[in-house]
Motif scaffolding. Sequence first.
Motif, PDB file in Angstrom:
ATOM      1  N   LEU A 116       0.824  -1.209   0.000  1.00 48.77           N
ATOM      2  CA  LEU A 116       0.000   0.000   0.000  1.00 48.77           C
ATOM      3  C   LEU A 116       0.858   1.259   0.000  1.00 48.77           C
ATOM      4  CD1 LEU A 116      -2.761  -0.986   2.588  1.00 48.77           C
ATOM      5  CD2 LEU A 116      -2.920  -0.997   0.087  1.00 48.77           C
ATOM      6  N   ASP A 117       2.176   1.089   0.155  1.00 48.38           N
ATOM      7  CA  ASP A 117       3.089   2.230   0.207  1.00 48.38           C
ATOM      8  C   ASP A 117       3.634   2.626  -1.164  1.00 48.38           C
ATOM      9  OD1 ASP A 117       2.855   2.431   2.986  1.00 48.38           O
ATOM     10  OD2 ASP A 117       4.403   0.895   3.285  1.00 48.38           O
ATOM     11  N   ASP A 118       3.327   1.840  -2.214  1.00 50.30           N
ATOM     12  CA  ASP A 118       3.855   2.158  -3.548  1.00 50.30           C
ATOM     13  C   ASP A 118       2.814   1.817  -4.614  1.00 50.30           C
ATOM     14  OD1 ASP A 118       5.488   2.933  -5.603  1.00 50.30           O
ATOM     15  OD2 ASP A 118       6.781   1.155  -5.527  1.00 50.30           O
ATOM     16  N   LEU A 119       1.662   2.459  -4.536  1.00 48.84           N
ATOM     17  CA  LEU A 119       0.564   2.171  -5.469  1.00 48.84           C
ATOM     18  C   LEU A 119       0.893   2.613  -6.888  1.00 48.84           C
ATOM     19  CD1 LEU A 119      -2.462   3.238  -3.240  1.00 48.84           C
ATOM     20  CD2 LEU A 119      -1.529   0.935  -3.608  1.00 48.84           C
ATOM     21  N   ALA A 120       1.718   3.634  -7.018  1.00 43.43           N
ATOM     22  CA  ALA A 120       2.047   4.144  -8.353  1.00 43.43           C
ATOM     23  C   ALA A 120       3.166   3.356  -9.026  1.00 43.43           C
ATOM     24  CB  ALA A 120       2.457   5.611  -8.265  1.00 43.43           C
ATOM     25  N   GLY A 121       3.933   2.616  -8.264  1.00 39.95           N
ATOM     26  CA  GLY A 121       5.071   1.896  -8.833  1.00 39.95           C
ATOM     27  C   GLY A 121       4.875   0.400  -8.813  1.00 39.95           C
ATOM     28  N   ALA A 122       5.195  -0.198  -7.686  1.00 42.25           N
ATOM     29  CA  ALA A 122       5.167  -1.658  -7.566  1.00 42.25           C
ATOM     30  C   ALA A 122       3.764  -2.244  -7.712  1.00 42.25           C
ATOM     31  CB  ALA A 122       5.764  -2.075  -6.220  1.00 42.25           C
ATOM     32  N   ALA A 123       2.726  -1.437  -7.527  1.00 45.51           N
ATOM     33  CA  ALA A 123       1.352  -1.929  -7.639  1.00 45.51           C
ATOM     34  C   ALA A 123       0.748  -1.649  -9.013  1.00 45.51           C
ATOM     35  CB  ALA A 123       0.475  -1.330  -6.546  1.00 45.51           C
TER      36      ALA A 123
END
Length: 196
Positions: free
Chosen positions: A19-26
């Motif tokens: 939930l800390d990297d929704l724009a990248g890893a998600a």
Amino acid sequence: MRQFVVLGHHAPIDPDFSLDDLAGAAGRLDVLCRCVNSALFLSHGIRDAARIHLVLQDEVTVRIDSADLRYMNPDERNIAGLLRQALEAKDQAIGHREAESTPGIHVSKRGFQPVLESIDGTVVELHEDGDPLADVDPPTDPVFVLSDHEDFTEAEAVLLAEHSDRRVRVSPEILHADHTITVAHNYLDTQGFSEY
């Protein structure tokens, strides 16, 4: 009923994303969370009859209904957390049958084509090459279909051309997907920009 179908080309289909990297890893899940926000929320409430279908990697669909929705707040992290819970419930979905993860949120193992074939309403493709929205009468039971931060693939465009009733653009400029949803709502709220 107003419905939106948003294609998430790289969004996760498993719940093991941060939930800390929704724009990248998600896989740009942040874009889809903003689309959910725009489709369902008003300034101090939730729309009465709105539904959004998030089609993830053409394999999994999360359907969110405003009428039954509980526990959702209009911030990306909260929305992403509820989407993660939906993906955790994915194994309970059998074939195209849905599983409910929390009230108002359902998950199924369906891709774009089965979703399009199952939806009742006037299918409207939102695309920058369409007719100006202001020149089109508001449709009955609209189903607006749009893509995330990427264009429709060639296969998606062909499929959508077969199923859509109209192709419209909401602005002379290319807008973000969530902003496009907001403009579409305003168009319907004002009976085609005619009543304020």
